[in-house]
Scaffold this active site. Structure first.
Site, PDB file in Angstrom:
ATOM      1  N   ASP A   1     -11.626   2.976  -2.544  1.00  0.00           N
ATOM      2  CA  ASP A   1     -12.910   3.110  -1.857  1.00  0.00           C
ATOM      3  C   ASP A   1     -12.756   4.046  -0.657  1.00  0.00           C
ATOM      4  O   ASP A   1     -13.719   4.307   0.061  1.00  0.00           O
ATOM      5  CB  ASP A   1     -13.356   1.719  -1.378  1.00  0.00           C
ATOM      6  CG  ASP A   1     -14.807   1.667  -0.939  1.00  0.00           C
ATOM      7  OD1 ASP A   1     -15.658   2.267  -1.621  1.00  0.00           O
ATOM      8  OD2 ASP A   1     -15.093   1.031   0.097  1.00  0.00           O
TER       9      ASP A   1
ATOM     10  N   GLU B   1     -11.634  11.619   3.142  1.00  0.00           N
ATOM     11  CA  GLU B   1     -12.996  11.170   2.820  1.00  0.00           C
ATOM     12  C   GLU B   1     -14.070  11.773   3.731  1.00  0.00           C
ATOM     13  O   GLU B   1     -15.223  11.912   3.313  1.00  0.00           O
ATOM     14  CB  GLU B   1     -13.085   9.640   2.809  1.00  0.00           C
ATOM     15  CG  GLU B   1     -12.882   8.962   4.147  1.00  0.00           C
ATOM     16  CD  GLU B   1     -12.956   7.441   4.007  1.00  0.00           C
ATOM     17  OE1 GLU B   1     -12.084   6.883   3.339  1.00  0.00           O
ATOM     18  OE2 GLU B   1     -13.888   6.835   4.555  1.00  0.00           O
TER      19      GLU B   1
ATOM     20  N   HIS C   1     -16.744   4.588  -0.118  1.00  0.00           N
ATOM     21  CA  HIS C   1     -16.592   3.695   1.048  1.00  0.00           C
ATOM     22  C   HIS C   1     -17.777   2.724   1.149  1.00  0.00           C
ATOM     23  O   HIS C   1     -18.446   2.640   2.185  1.00  0.00           O
ATOM     24  CB  HIS C   1     -16.439   4.503   2.347  1.00  0.00           C
ATOM     25  CG  HIS C   1     -15.642   3.782   3.384  1.00  0.00           C
ATOM     26  ND1 HIS C   1     -14.654   4.369   4.137  1.00  0.00           N
ATOM     27  CD2 HIS C   1     -15.671   2.480   3.784  1.00  0.00           C
ATOM     28  CE1 HIS C   1     -14.136   3.477   4.969  1.00  0.00           C
ATOM     29  NE2 HIS C   1     -14.746   2.307   4.770  1.00  0.00           N
TER      30      HIS C   1
ATOM     31  N   ARG D   1      -8.353 -10.925   7.574  1.00  0.00           N
ATOM     32  CA  ARG D   1      -9.689 -11.434   7.224  1.00  0.00           C
ATOM     33  C   ARG D   1     -10.049 -11.106   5.779  1.00  0.00           C
ATOM     34  O   ARG D   1     -10.460 -11.979   5.012  1.00  0.00           O
ATOM     35  CB  ARG D   1     -10.738 -10.811   8.161  1.00  0.00           C
ATOM     36  CG  ARG D   1     -10.681 -11.372   9.565  1.00  0.00           C
ATOM     37  CD  ARG D   1     -11.675 -10.671  10.470  1.00  0.00           C
ATOM     38  NE  ARG D   1     -11.172  -9.378  10.866  1.00  0.00           N
ATOM     39  CZ  ARG D   1     -10.782  -9.057  12.103  1.00  0.00           C
ATOM     40  NH1 ARG D   1     -10.899  -9.937  13.064  1.00  0.00           N
ATOM     41  NH2 ARG D   1     -10.314  -7.868  12.389  1.00  0.00           N
ATOM     42  N   ILE D   2      -9.892  -9.832   5.384  1.00  0.00           N
ATOM     43  CA  ILE D   2     -10.299  -9.423   4.036  1.00  0.00           C
ATOM     44  C   ILE D   2      -9.262  -9.858   3.004  1.00  0.00           C
ATOM     45  O   ILE D   2      -9.603 -10.414   1.953  1.00  0.00           O
ATOM     46  CB  ILE D   2     -10.525  -7.898   3.985  1.00  0.00           C
ATOM     47  CG1 ILE D   2     -11.679  -7.520   4.913  1.00  0.00           C
ATOM     48  CG2 ILE D   2     -10.805  -7.433   2.556  1.00  0.00           C
ATOM     49  CD1 ILE D   2     -11.824  -6.036   5.184  1.00  0.00           C
TER      50      ILE D   2
ATOM     51  N   PRO E   1      -4.488  -2.694   8.329  1.00  0.00           N
ATOM     52  CA  PRO E   1      -5.046  -1.582   9.114  1.00  0.00           C
ATOM     53  C   PRO E   1      -4.166  -0.362   8.909  1.00  0.00           C
ATOM     54  O   PRO E   1      -3.067  -0.464   8.338  1.00  0.00           O
ATOM     55  CB  PRO E   1      -4.945  -2.085  10.555  1.00  0.00           C
ATOM     56  CG  PRO E   1      -3.928  -3.167  10.543  1.00  0.00           C
ATOM     57  CD  PRO E   1      -3.795  -3.683   9.155  1.00  0.00           C
TER      58      PRO E   1
ATOM     59  N   ALA F   1      -8.810  -0.230   1.889  1.00  0.00           N
ATOM     60  CA  ALA F   1      -8.507  -0.377   3.316  1.00  0.00           C
ATOM     61  C   ALA F   1      -8.633   0.970   4.055  1.00  0.00           C
ATOM     62  O   ALA F   1      -9.670   1.236   4.670  1.00  0.00           O
ATOM     63  CB  ALA F   1      -7.127  -0.981   3.488  1.00  0.00           C
ATOM     64  N   ARG F   2      -7.604   1.783   3.999  1.00  0.00           N
ATOM     65  CA  ARG F   2      -7.624   3.097   4.643  1.00  0.00           C
ATOM     66  C   ARG F   2      -6.901   4.096   3.740  1.00  0.00           C
ATOM     67  O   ARG F   2      -5.809   3.812   3.245  1.00  0.00           O
ATOM     68  CB  ARG F   2      -6.924   3.044   6.016  1.00  0.00           C
ATOM     69  CG  ARG F   2      -7.811   2.463   7.117  1.00  0.00           C
ATOM     70  CD  ARG F   2      -8.974   3.404   7.467  1.00  0.00           C
ATOM     71  NE  ARG F   2      -9.924   2.844   8.415  1.00  0.00           N
ATOM     72  CZ  ARG F   2     -11.074   2.259   8.095  1.00  0.00           C
ATOM     73  NH1 ARG F   2     -11.425   2.115   6.838  1.00  0.00           N
ATOM     74  NH2 ARG F   2     -11.901   1.822   9.027  1.00  0.00           N
TER      75      ARG F   2
ATOM     76  N   ASP G   1       2.783  -9.937   4.768  1.00  0.00           N
ATOM     77  CA  ASP G   1       2.186  -9.734   6.085  1.00  0.00           C
ATOM     78  C   ASP G   1       3.205 -10.145   7.138  1.00  0.00           C
ATOM     79  O   ASP G   1       3.840 -11.187   6.991  1.00  0.00           O
ATOM     80  CB  ASP G   1       0.911 -10.610   6.231  1.00  0.00           C
ATOM     81  CG  ASP G   1       0.023 -10.146   7.382  1.00  0.00           C
ATOM     82  OD1 ASP G   1       0.534 -10.014   8.507  1.00  0.00           O
ATOM     83  OD2 ASP G   1      -1.176  -9.917   7.144  1.00  0.00           O
TER      84      ASP G   1
END
Ligand code: NAD
Length: 329
Positions: A258, A263, A294, A155-156, A206, A233-234, A175
């Site tokens: 971010d 975090e 974030h 999606r992003i 993810p 993302a993560r 991907d």
């Protein structure tokens, strides 16, 4: 229908009011998370919603079922706060908001890419000392001349890729899932090929077994010297020690994150600078590292969508209907 909304934050209130006015449903706000202590307050309601980082343990679902509640509509993505077996055992249906605004994160990723390209941090720091020379920040590059690798075209990632394509950049997509419609704005390729060609690498996957520390030392060894790295993302996707080394050696021109693996120790909290984790203190001193708390998702559209999607799902599930946002066992 009467809906009890747990843990409402002030920024949500105008959207709750608008939604109630548009749909004719009544929403009562409770400014605390759903817990064993307040679950029984749902008794006189038809449906409930919450957003929270505190866990909802097993006894809650029994209390809700006894109060006649059939569902919980979560106003966020992460649903690890639920005890799924306990919810299903009590016939409580669950929903989350998986995509409240992919564009919010994509736009912020683009913002940070432009900041790095324009050497904003160097210029800002120099101007704060009265240095208004061009050399203080250095020359920029233009986006249409760059090749950007988007790792994770969901999606992003696909929203970001479309923006880059519209700006004239060459976009590579990596991907394991192939979506033919994305060929209109990117070229699918392998990770190794993307790393050897990209001027910019942006993560939008993810966190899973394959992506945890995907960007390790061997990953950094494969990229072109002077690459830009973006991670909205993560945090755990990147080995932070390898990142620091790459920023210092010039293997990376710059990076914007971010998210970080640590975090939870400091983001969305106030600290003295000296209390921040040591690697964060070192990284934020660098002119070519941009850290944000974030906030990529944090737009008015995203908050509106979180509220509206969750409240719509609350109504649907309380009426025994179907929503694609339902969390299935
Ligand atoms: P998504 O599920 O729509 O897309 C993820 C994509 O990554 C999928 O297409 C999937 O096939 C792909 N993928 C999985 N493993 C991969 C691998 N090893 N290599 C390459 N691709 C792989 O997810 P999304 O909604 O686009 O979210 C992307 C990331 O952004 C997530 O990590 C999410 O937690 C994060 N996020 C960050 C913020 C923020 O505010 N910073 C907000 C929302 C989401």
């Amino acid at each position: 229908m009467k809906i009890l909304m747990y843990n409402t934050v002030l920024k949500e209130l105008p959207f709750v009011k608008d939604w109630a006015a548009k749909t004719g449903h009544e929403v009562v706000n409770l400014f605390e998370p759903l817990s064993v202590d307040n679950a029984a307050k749902a008794e006189s309601f038809d449906a409930i919603s919450t957003q929270q980082t505190t866990a909802m343990p097993a006894p809650i679902y029994k209390i809700l079922a006894n109060a006649g509640i059939k569902q919980i509509a979560l106003r966020q993505v992460g649903y690890d706060v639920f005890d799924l077996p306990a919810a299903f055992a009590n016939k409580i249906r669950l929903s989350n908001v998986a995509a409240y605004s992919p564009r919010a994160i994509a736009e912020y990723t683009l913002t940070q890419l432009f900041n790095i390209l324009r050497n904003s941090k160097k210029f800002d720091r120099a101007m704060a000392t009265g240095d208004y020379t061009w050399d203080a920040g250095g020359q920029a590059r233009e986006i249409y001349q760059l090749t950007v690798a988007v790792i994770g075209v969901g999606r992003i990632g696909s929203a970001f890729a479309q923006m880059l394509h519209a700006l004239g950049a060459k976009v590579l997509g990596v991907d394991p899932l192939y979506h033919a419609q994305n060929e209109a704005f990117l070229e699918y390729t392998t990770l190794d090929d993307a790393l050897s060609r990209a001027n910019v690498i942006s993560f939008h996957t993810p966190l899973n077994d394959e992506t945890r520390e995907l960007a390790d030392q061997s990953f950094f060894d494969k990229i072109q010297p002077g690459t830009i790295m973006l991670n909205m993302a993560r945090g755990e996707i990147v080995d932070m020690a390898a990142l620091e080394a790459a920023l210092s050696s010039g293997q990376l021109y710059g990076a914007a994150f971010d998210v970080t693996p640590n975090e939870n120790e400091f983001m969305n909290q106030k600290h003295e600078l000296s209390e921040l984790p040591e690697n964060i203190q070192r990284l934020t001193k660098l002119d070519n590292f941009y850290l944000s708390p974030h906030i990529a998702f944090y737009t008015n559209t995203a908050i509106k969508n979180m509220v509206e999607i969750a409240l719509n799902d609350a109504v649907v599930l309380a009426n025994d209907g179907f929503t694609e946002n339902e969390i299935l066992r």
